[in-house]
Design a protein around this motif. Structure first.
Motif, PDB file in Angstrom:
ATOM      1  N   MET A   1      77.425 -13.462  -9.107  1.00  0.00           N
ATOM      2  CA  MET A   1      76.715 -12.297  -8.206  1.00  0.00           C
ATOM      3  C   MET A   1      77.604 -11.958  -7.192  1.00  0.00           C
ATOM      4  N   ILE A   2      78.587 -13.094  -6.735  1.00  0.00           N
ATOM      5  CA  ILE A   2      79.274 -12.688  -5.494  1.00  0.00           C
ATOM      6  C   ILE A   2      80.477 -12.011  -6.247  1.00  0.00           C
ATOM      7  N   TYR A   3      81.047 -12.182  -7.499  1.00  0.00           N
ATOM      8  CA  TYR A   3      82.080 -11.552  -8.176  1.00  0.00           C
ATOM      9  C   TYR A   3      81.694  -9.914  -8.183  1.00  0.00           C
ATOM     10  N   THR A   4      80.497  -9.693  -8.669  1.00  0.00           N
ATOM     11  CA  THR A   4      79.978  -8.312  -8.800  1.00  0.00           C
ATOM     12  C   THR A   4      79.928  -7.711  -7.440  1.00  0.00           C
ATOM     13  N   VAL A   5      79.417  -8.318  -6.482  1.00  0.00           N
ATOM     14  CA  VAL A   5      79.602  -7.686  -5.039  1.00  0.00           C
ATOM     15  C   VAL A   5      81.099  -7.333  -4.618  1.00  0.00           C
ATOM     16  N   LEU A   6      81.885  -8.453  -4.821  1.00  0.00           N
ATOM     17  CA  LEU A   6      83.248  -7.928  -4.649  1.00  0.00           C
ATOM     18  C   LEU A   6      84.305  -6.787  -5.158  1.00  0.00           C
ATOM     19  N   VAL A   7      83.968  -6.997  -6.602  1.00  0.00           N
ATOM     20  CA  VAL A   7      84.328  -5.914  -7.426  1.00  0.00           C
ATOM     21  C   VAL A   7      83.637  -4.489  -7.061  1.00  0.00           C
ATOM     22  N   SER A   8      82.469  -4.315  -6.536  1.00  0.00           N
ATOM     23  CA  SER A   8      81.779  -3.136  -6.128  1.00  0.00           C
ATOM     24  C   SER A   8      82.561  -2.779  -4.808  1.00  0.00           C
ATOM     25  N   LEU A   9      82.923  -3.698  -4.013  1.00  0.00           N
ATOM     26  CA  LEU A   9      83.286  -3.365  -2.771  1.00  0.00           C
ATOM     27  C   LEU A   9      84.893  -2.845  -2.889  1.00  0.00           C
ATOM     28  N   VAL A  10      85.790  -3.572  -3.958  1.00  0.00           N
ATOM     29  CA  VAL A  10      87.009  -2.766  -4.228  1.00  0.00           C
ATOM     30  C   VAL A  10      86.789  -1.502  -4.662  1.00  0.00           C
ATOM     31  N   VAL A  11      85.961  -1.191  -5.503  1.00  0.00           N
ATOM     32  CA  VAL A  11      85.654   0.058  -6.209  1.00  0.00           C
ATOM     33  C   VAL A  11      85.473   1.119  -4.959  1.00  0.00           C
ATOM     34  N   VAL A  12      84.805   0.891  -4.072  1.00  0.00           N
ATOM     35  CA  VAL A  12      84.305   1.522  -2.879  1.00  0.00           C
ATOM     36  C   VAL A  12      85.562   1.839  -2.153  1.00  0.00           C
ATOM     37  N   ALA A  13      86.105   0.760  -1.941  1.00  0.00           N
ATOM     38  CA  ALA A  13      87.505   0.859  -1.078  1.00  0.00           C
ATOM     39  C   ALA A  13      88.623   1.733  -1.716  1.00  0.00           C
ATOM     40  N   ALA A  14      88.616   1.823  -3.001  1.00  0.00           N
ATOM     41  CA  ALA A  14      89.438   2.537  -3.783  1.00  0.00           C
ATOM     42  C   ALA A  14      89.025   4.150  -3.646  1.00  0.00           C
ATOM     43  N   VAL A  15      87.749   4.383  -3.885  1.00  0.00           N
ATOM     44  CA  VAL A  15      87.436   5.661  -3.632  1.00  0.00           C
ATOM     45  C   VAL A  15      87.773   6.268  -2.305  1.00  0.00           C
ATOM     46  N   LEU A  16      87.477   5.417  -1.343  1.00  0.00           N
ATOM     47  CA  LEU A  16      87.597   6.036   0.119  1.00  0.00           C
ATOM     48  C   LEU A  16      89.303   6.036   0.188  1.00  0.00           C
ATOM     49  N   MET A  17      90.002   5.314  -0.340  1.00  0.00           N
ATOM     50  CA  MET A  17      91.378   5.289  -0.181  1.00  0.00           C
ATOM     51  C   MET A  17      91.944   6.737  -0.878  1.00  0.00           C
ATOM     52  N   CYS A  18      91.329   7.036  -2.109  1.00  0.00           N
ATOM     53  CA  CYS A  18      91.817   8.303  -2.565  1.00  0.00           C
ATOM     54  C   CYS A  18      91.343   9.417  -1.699  1.00  0.00           C
ATOM     55  N   LEU A  19      90.038   9.542  -1.088  1.00  0.00           N
ATOM     56  CA  LEU A  19      89.895  10.515  -0.118  1.00  0.00           C
ATOM     57  C   LEU A  19      90.465  10.577   1.090  1.00  0.00           C
ATOM     58  N   VAL A  20      91.312   9.364   1.704  1.00  0.00           N
ATOM     59  CA  VAL A  20      91.694   9.283   2.781  1.00  0.00           C
ATOM     60  C   VAL A  20      93.157   9.856   2.455  1.00  0.00           C
ATOM     61  N   VAL A  21      93.643   9.479   1.622  1.00  0.00           N
ATOM     62  CA  VAL A  21      94.958   9.986   1.022  1.00  0.00           C
ATOM     63  C   VAL A  21      95.240  11.329   0.781  1.00  0.00           C
ATOM     64  N   LEU A  22      94.002  12.079   0.306  1.00  0.00           N
ATOM     65  CA  LEU A  22      93.937  13.533   0.294  1.00  0.00           C
ATOM     66  C   LEU A  22      93.896  14.293   1.448  1.00  0.00           C
ATOM     67  N   ILE A  23      93.198  13.640   2.366  1.00  0.00           N
ATOM     68  CA  ILE A  23      92.840  14.236   3.788  1.00  0.00           C
ATOM     69  C   ILE A  23      94.283  14.037   4.589  1.00  0.00           C
ATOM     70  N   GLN A  24      95.148  13.380   4.190  1.00  0.00           N
ATOM     71  CA  GLN A  24      96.367  13.078   5.085  1.00  0.00           C
ATOM     72  C   GLN A  24      97.366  14.434   4.805  1.00  0.00           C
ATOM     73  N   GLU A  25      97.836  14.750   6.114  1.00  0.00           N
ATOM     74  CA  GLU A  25      98.697  15.852   6.107  1.00  0.00           C
ATOM     75  C   GLU A  25     100.010  15.359   5.496  1.00  0.00           C
TER      76      GLU A  25
END
Length: 124
Positions: A1-25
């Motif tokens: 169960m912990i593994y699933t939570v950690l992988v989910s958090l990595v995916v969320v962080a990756a999606v946020l990273m994509c959005l943040v990089v797109l916003i950068q000037e």
């Protein structure tokens, strides 16, 4: 169960990273040029620092979560290989193996004639 939570958090962080990089000037303006009004309110320097720090924070979080999730990978349920298990369950031969080519039966030697005697016997 912990593994699933950690992988989910990595995916969320990756999606946020994509959005943040797109916003950068970027040099050409990028998507950050459409947020010009917010830059005037907060100040260009502060938004750039915040977005840069957010990018570094997400990158660090992804690294830490990825390494942590490697320690919680679930163990295999059996010691047998998945491929071996599947092959034994199906009871089929591998079609890539070349079947054995039958060889001609071995020729028998001609029986000994009277002039030749076996080594163990004496001639009279």
């Amino acid at each position: 169960m912990i593994y699933t939570v950690l992988v989910s958090l990595v995916v969320v962080a990756a999606v946020l990273m994509c959005l943040v990089v797109l916003i950068q000037e970027s040099k050409g303006g990028g998507l950050a040029s459409s947020f010009a009004s917010s830059n005037q309110i907060m100040g260009v320097r502060k938004t750039t620092n915040f977005i840069e720090m957010l990018t570094w924070g997400l990158a660090a979080a992804m690294v830490v979560l990825s390494v942590t999730s490697a320690f919680f990978i679930p163990a295999a349920s059996g010691t047998e290989s998945v491929i071996t298990k599947q092959a034994t369950e199906q009871q089929t031969a591998n079609p890539n193996n070349i079947p054995a080519i039958p060889t001609a039966p071995a020729q028998q030697e001609a029986p000994a004639t009277g002039s030749q005697t076996p080594a163990g016997e004496q001639a009279n």
